[in-house]
Design a protein around this motif. Structure first.
Motif, PDB file in Angstrom:
ATOM      1  N   ARG A  14       0.538  18.082   4.955  1.00  0.00           N
ATOM      2  CA  ARG A  14      -0.344  18.983   5.536  1.00  0.00           C
ATOM      3  C   ARG A  14       0.097  19.096   6.961  1.00  0.00           C
ATOM      4  O   ARG A  14       0.359  18.080   7.564  1.00  0.00           O
ATOM      5  N   GLU A  15       0.172  19.971   7.443  1.00  0.00           N
ATOM      6  CA  GLU A  15       0.610  20.465   8.919  1.00  0.00           C
ATOM      7  C   GLU A  15      -0.105  19.584   9.737  1.00  0.00           C
ATOM      8  O   GLU A  15       0.276  19.087  10.874  1.00  0.00           O
ATOM      9  N   GLU A  16      -1.658  19.511   9.765  1.00  0.00           N
ATOM     10  CA  GLU A  16      -2.448  18.760  10.601  1.00  0.00           C
ATOM     11  C   GLU A  16      -2.275  17.257  10.575  1.00  0.00           C
ATOM     12  O   GLU A  16      -2.813  16.471  11.587  1.00  0.00           O
ATOM     13  N   PHE A  17      -1.662  16.521   9.832  1.00  0.00           N
ATOM     14  CA  PHE A  17      -1.274  15.116   9.812  1.00  0.00           C
ATOM     15  C   PHE A  17      -0.372  14.923  10.803  1.00  0.00           C
ATOM     16  O   PHE A  17       0.705  15.559  10.673  1.00  0.00           O
ATOM     17  N   LEU A  18      -0.673  13.568  11.629  1.00  0.00           N
ATOM     18  CA  LEU A  18       0.344  13.383  12.667  1.00  0.00           C
ATOM     19  C   LEU A  18       0.767  12.073  12.467  1.00  0.00           C
ATOM     20  O   LEU A  18       1.941  11.782  13.198  1.00  0.00           O
ATOM     21  N   VAL A  19       0.290  11.130  11.487  1.00  0.00           N
ATOM     22  CA  VAL A  19       0.688  10.008  11.235  1.00  0.00           C
ATOM     23  C   VAL A  19       0.455   9.230   9.983  1.00  0.00           C
ATOM     24  O   VAL A  19      -0.399  10.008   9.317  1.00  0.00           O
ATOM     25  N   GLU A  20       1.098   8.651   9.629  1.00  0.00           N
ATOM     26  CA  GLU A  20       1.154   7.825   8.235  1.00  0.00           C
ATOM     27  C   GLU A  20       1.298   6.157   8.295  1.00  0.00           C
ATOM     28  O   GLU A  20       2.394   5.893   9.251  1.00  0.00           O
ATOM     29  N   VAL A  21       0.749   5.402   7.896  1.00  0.00           N
ATOM     30  CA  VAL A  21       0.963   4.081   7.758  1.00  0.00           C
ATOM     31  C   VAL A  21       0.915   3.367   6.451  1.00  0.00           C
ATOM     32  O   VAL A  21       0.057   3.680   5.709  1.00  0.00           O
ATOM     33  N   GLU A  22       1.912   2.710   6.380  1.00  0.00           N
ATOM     34  CA  GLU A  22       1.933   1.769   4.945  1.00  0.00           C
ATOM     35  C   GLU A  22       1.876   0.418   5.470  1.00  0.00           C
ATOM     36  O   GLU A  22       2.970   0.052   6.430  1.00  0.00           O
ATOM     37  N   VAL A  23       1.480  -0.730   4.523  1.00  0.00           N
ATOM     38  CA  VAL A  23       1.748  -2.010   4.894  1.00  0.00           C
ATOM     39  C   VAL A  23       1.971  -2.853   3.390  1.00  0.00           C
ATOM     40  O   VAL A  23       1.682  -2.415   2.621  1.00  0.00           O
ATOM     41  N   THR A  44       0.854  -1.150  -0.092  1.00  0.00           N
ATOM     42  CA  THR A  44       0.010  -0.037   0.084  1.00  0.00           C
ATOM     43  C   THR A  44       0.901   1.430  -0.013  1.00  0.00           C
ATOM     44  O   THR A  44       1.833   1.353   0.562  1.00  0.00           O
ATOM     45  N   SER A  45       0.319   2.377  -0.500  1.00  0.00           N
ATOM     46  CA  SER A  45       0.846   3.633  -0.386  1.00  0.00           C
ATOM     47  C   SER A  45       0.682   4.215   1.181  1.00  0.00           C
ATOM     48  O   SER A  45      -0.256   3.492   1.874  1.00  0.00           O
ATOM     49  N   GLY A  46       1.516   5.046   1.556  1.00  0.00           N
ATOM     50  CA  GLY A  46       1.146   5.488   3.049  1.00  0.00           C
ATOM     51  C   GLY A  46      -0.445   6.054   3.206  1.00  0.00           C
ATOM     52  O   GLY A  46      -0.705   6.727   2.176  1.00  0.00           O
TER      53      GLY A  46
END
Length: 134
Positions: A119-128, A37-39
């Motif tokens: 974007r500044e409001e994003f705090l987390v990103e997940v990819e698998v 997956t993409s983030g």
């Protein structure tokens, strides 16, 4: 059809035990199909963004779940999770959400602190990455 029991975990005694619910190594048998997956960011289809890491992580993992489902897979097929947070103190909240989604055989996992996202409001990103023998 092969299942998650075909995977083998590796946590050698000569390597410090994992810090959380993951494995150091995971063997996937020959013939497995891979899904990468993409983030995924903590933004819902209606463009709303939860204000905290736990809420955003939940949205990230819900998105991953939808992608896995569309591919005929589940979290039991996930072999690797990469998580990215913007603050060290957010590790526990992120890991609590991650741990609710992982299958019986824990995937390998990496968690990094990054300076920010698009974007500044994003705090987390997940990819698998997921693997399944159909």
């Amino acid at each position: 059809m092969a299942g998650s029991s075909d995977k083998k975990t590796f946590n050698p005694a000569s390597v410090r035990a994992p810090f959380g619910n993951y494995n150091h190594g995971l063997f996937v048998p020959p013939g497995a199909s891979l899904l990468v997956t993409s983030g995924q960011l903590g933004i819902r289809p209606d463009e709303t963004i939860p204000p905290d890491v736990a809420g955003q992580a939940e949205v990230c993992f819900q998105a991953v779940d939808a992608i896995l489902t569309e591919a005929g897979m589940s979290f039991e097929d996930v072999i690797r999770i990469s998580g990215f947070v913007t603050r060290r103190e957010d590790f526990p909240a992120y890991m609590a959400v991650r741990d609710r989604y992982t299958g019986a055989i824990k995937p390998v996992s990496t968690l990094l602190i990054v300076s920010g996202f698009t974007r500044e409001e994003f705090l987390v990103e997940v990819e698998v990455t997921a693997a399944k023998v159909f």
